[in-house]
Scaffold this active site. Sequence first.
Site, PDB file in Angstrom:
ATOM      1  N   SER A  51      -4.653  55.301 146.389  1.00  0.00           N
ATOM      2  CA  SER A  51      -4.553  54.419 145.213  1.00  0.00           C
ATOM      3  C   SER A  51      -5.813  54.507 144.364  1.00  0.00           C
ATOM      4  CB  SER A  51      -4.384  52.967 145.667  1.00  0.00           C
ATOM      5  OG  SER A  51      -3.140  52.806 146.283  1.00  0.00           O
ATOM      6  N   ARG A  68      -6.489  56.195 140.442  1.00  0.00           N
ATOM      7  CA  ARG A  68      -7.080  55.373 139.373  1.00  0.00           C
ATOM      8  C   ARG A  68      -8.353  56.013 138.830  1.00  0.00           C
ATOM      9  NH1 ARG A  68      -3.838  52.404 142.367  1.00  0.00           N
ATOM     10  NH2 ARG A  68      -3.046  50.354 141.706  1.00  0.00           N
ATOM     11  N   GLY A 107       4.722  57.856 142.601  1.00  0.00           N
ATOM     12  CA  GLY A 107       5.067  56.672 141.809  1.00  0.00           C
ATOM     13  C   GLY A 107       3.838  56.088 141.130  1.00  0.00           C
ATOM     14  N   ARG A 152      13.477  57.055 141.450  1.00  0.00           N
ATOM     15  CA  ARG A 152      12.827  55.734 141.607  1.00  0.00           C
ATOM     16  C   ARG A 152      12.856  54.947 140.296  1.00  0.00           C
ATOM     17  NH1 ARG A 152       7.411  56.623 144.965  1.00  0.00           N
ATOM     18  NH2 ARG A 152       7.476  54.360 144.917  1.00  0.00           N
ATOM     19  N   SER A 180       3.897  43.856 142.462  1.00  0.00           N
ATOM     20  CA  SER A 180       3.694  45.308 142.490  1.00  0.00           C
ATOM     21  C   SER A 180       2.408  45.663 141.770  1.00  0.00           C
ATOM     22  CB  SER A 180       4.879  46.000 141.803  1.00  0.00           C
ATOM     23  OG  SER A 180       4.508  47.306 141.405  1.00  0.00           O
ATOM     24  N   GLN A 183       1.572  48.615 141.017  1.00  0.00           N
ATOM     25  CA  GLN A 183       1.845  49.672 140.034  1.00  0.00           C
ATOM     26  C   GLN A 183       2.272  49.071 138.699  1.00  0.00           C
ATOM     27  OE1 GLN A 183       4.577  52.497 141.749  1.00  0.00           O
ATOM     28  NE2 GLN A 183       3.109  53.132 143.312  1.00  0.00           N
ATOM     29  N   ASP A 197       2.952  49.815 152.422  1.00  0.00           N
ATOM     30  CA  ASP A 197       3.098  51.228 152.779  1.00  0.00           C
ATOM     31  C   ASP A 197       3.088  51.464 154.289  1.00  0.00           C
ATOM     32  OD1 ASP A 197       3.299  51.942 150.136  1.00  0.00           O
ATOM     33  OD2 ASP A 197       1.154  52.376 149.917  1.00  0.00           O
ATOM     34  N   LYS A 209      10.860  53.191 147.712  1.00  0.00           N
ATOM     35  CA  LYS A 209       9.639  53.999 147.889  1.00  0.00           C
ATOM     36  C   LYS A 209      10.040  55.479 147.878  1.00  0.00           C
ATOM     37  CE  LYS A 209       6.856  50.556 147.983  1.00  0.00           C
ATOM     38  NZ  LYS A 209       5.955  50.374 146.849  1.00  0.00           N
ATOM     39  N   ARG A 224       5.262  59.368 154.774  1.00  0.00           N
ATOM     40  CA  ARG A 224       4.948  58.307 155.756  1.00  0.00           C
ATOM     41  C   ARG A 224       6.003  58.224 156.860  1.00  0.00           C
ATOM     42  NH1 ARG A 224       0.384  56.370 153.414  1.00  0.00           N
ATOM     43  NH2 ARG A 224       0.490  55.957 151.182  1.00  0.00           N
TER      44      ARG A 224
HETATM   45  C1  S3P Z   1       0.332  51.493 144.928  1.00  0.00           C
HETATM   46  C2  S3P Z   1       1.100  50.377 144.967  1.00  0.00           C
HETATM   47  C3  S3P Z   1       2.234  50.181 145.879  1.00  0.00           C
HETATM   48  C4  S3P Z   1       2.249  51.225 146.995  1.00  0.00           C
HETATM   49  C5  S3P Z   1       1.924  52.598 146.512  1.00  0.00           C
HETATM   50  C6  S3P Z   1       0.554  52.620 145.857  1.00  0.00           C
HETATM   51  C7  S3P Z   1      -0.769  51.581 143.955  1.00  0.00           C
HETATM   52  O1  S3P Z   1       3.437  50.279 145.138  1.00  0.00           O
HETATM   53  O2  S3P Z   1       3.496  51.236 147.640  1.00  0.00           O
HETATM   54  O3  S3P Z   1       1.935  53.526 147.583  1.00  0.00           O
HETATM   55  O4  S3P Z   1      -1.628  52.472 144.098  1.00  0.00           O
HETATM   56  O5  S3P Z   1      -0.804  50.759 143.031  1.00  0.00           O
HETATM   57  P1  S3P Z   1       4.018  48.977 144.385  1.00  0.00           P
HETATM   58  O6  S3P Z   1       2.932  48.474 143.554  1.00  0.00           O
HETATM   59  O7  S3P Z   1       5.153  49.461 143.538  1.00  0.00           O
HETATM   60  O8  S3P Z   1       4.464  48.059 145.475  1.00  0.00           O
END
Ligand code: S3P
Length: 434
Positions: A23, A27, A91, A123, A166, A168, A314, A341, A386
């Site tokens: 993550s 970023r 994602g 997705r 979420s 994301q 996750d 996911k 995973r």
């Molecule tokens: C993530 C947020 C999660 C997670 C993904 C990484 C991120 O998803 O499942 O592997 O880096 O912001 P969601 O925010 O959709 O739950």
Amino acid sequence: MKLIVEPAKAPLTGHCRVPGDKSISHRLAMLGGMADGESLITGYLDSADTRATLAAMAALGAEISESDGEIRIRGGRLRAPAGPLDLGNSGTGVRLLAGALAGHPDLHGSEIRLIGDASLSRRPMGRIVEPLREMGARIEDHAGCLPLTLRPGPLIGIRFRPRVASAQVKSAVLLAGLFARGETVVIEPGPSRDHTERLLPAFGVDIRRQDAEIHLPGGQRLHAGRFHVPGDLSSAAFALAAGLLVPGSRVVLDGVGLNPSRDGVLRILAGMGGQVEVQPGEMVGSEPVGSLTALHSNLSGLEIPPDWVPLAIDEFPVIMALAAAAQGATVISGAEELRVKESDRLAVMCRELARLGVRVEETADGAVVHGGPVRGGAVDSHCDHRIAMSLAVLGLVAESEVVIDNAEWIRTSYPGFVDDFRALGALMRWEEGV
Ligand code: S3P
């Protein structure tokens, strides 16, 4: 490719330095690519997902070089890419990038297509497309999914309460808000990982939290910095689980990110009777980091509180694998997000665990996993990294060999998984082209 896992004949012991946080790596690639000046990043995750994000930023004009495990990104001036940006399986990559580009001033007047692989193309994207459109973004989807076509232009800040907790979705809106007119406010329906909020101030961005509300003034510029990516707790979870399962084991994981918005897995492992010693270390940038030691434990089933789910989102595949080898039933609820996911992780884990003789009941928003003996046999990753790693961990305590098909998807987040497990004493090998 098939991964063959033999039941462990000896304890797993030793130290393991898990790869960089996925993550945070995504970023940093995006923020560094948009920031004025040169950012220096160490510990960046070298995996298929995070390489796709770096490649996308390079196609957008960021100058990126790598040497001796350091990544330098010179950002500050984006240009329209020559072709579609392919975020592969990620994602996080596609959703955060869509937000960051939707109103980026350097890209006004251009057209950008965001695409991904078969799994990512299934997705849901409506969850980011809707709020971005509310901000004024011109963005087309394909029946709520990829490809996305962006025509970046001026945005206005909004007050937005996502339907799901979420990170994301929250991050996509915040990154769009950076370049919007006026303030963007995200009201979190529940806690989710907060790496974006922790990183933005390090790029000179003004962002403030008031309880569940995150306030971000628009029209901001980012400034480069130096960053270190801590180890990924979600990757560490596999070695932790293996250490808890295999009799006599003691597995130490160093340099792991211990952000409290990610620590649901530690709560769940403790609730199952798992002995994981946490040694907090110093802050690395804005993230808490420490060492974790997993000792073999007699695990029991647990009714997992639904409000812990977003904090361990996750880790549910590996938690379900652990539950299969624990005493009694583990009950998961409030976890319907697992269905969207990299695979439908509830359905896939239930199906694959059943192939190993585990008694499981799938529910609409979770599952009940009954612990008991685990048979060997053939299983499939369903092209989900995973799932592959979780089944590999369970194979260490199965009655005979477990063969995982399509296990090469592990490269998505943890290319060194098999080497790290072998170094701890696990018997795993690849079998090609069978
Ligand atoms: C993530 C947020 C999660 C997670 C993904 C990484 C991120 O998803 O499942 O592997 O880096 O912001 P969601 O925010 O959709 O739950």
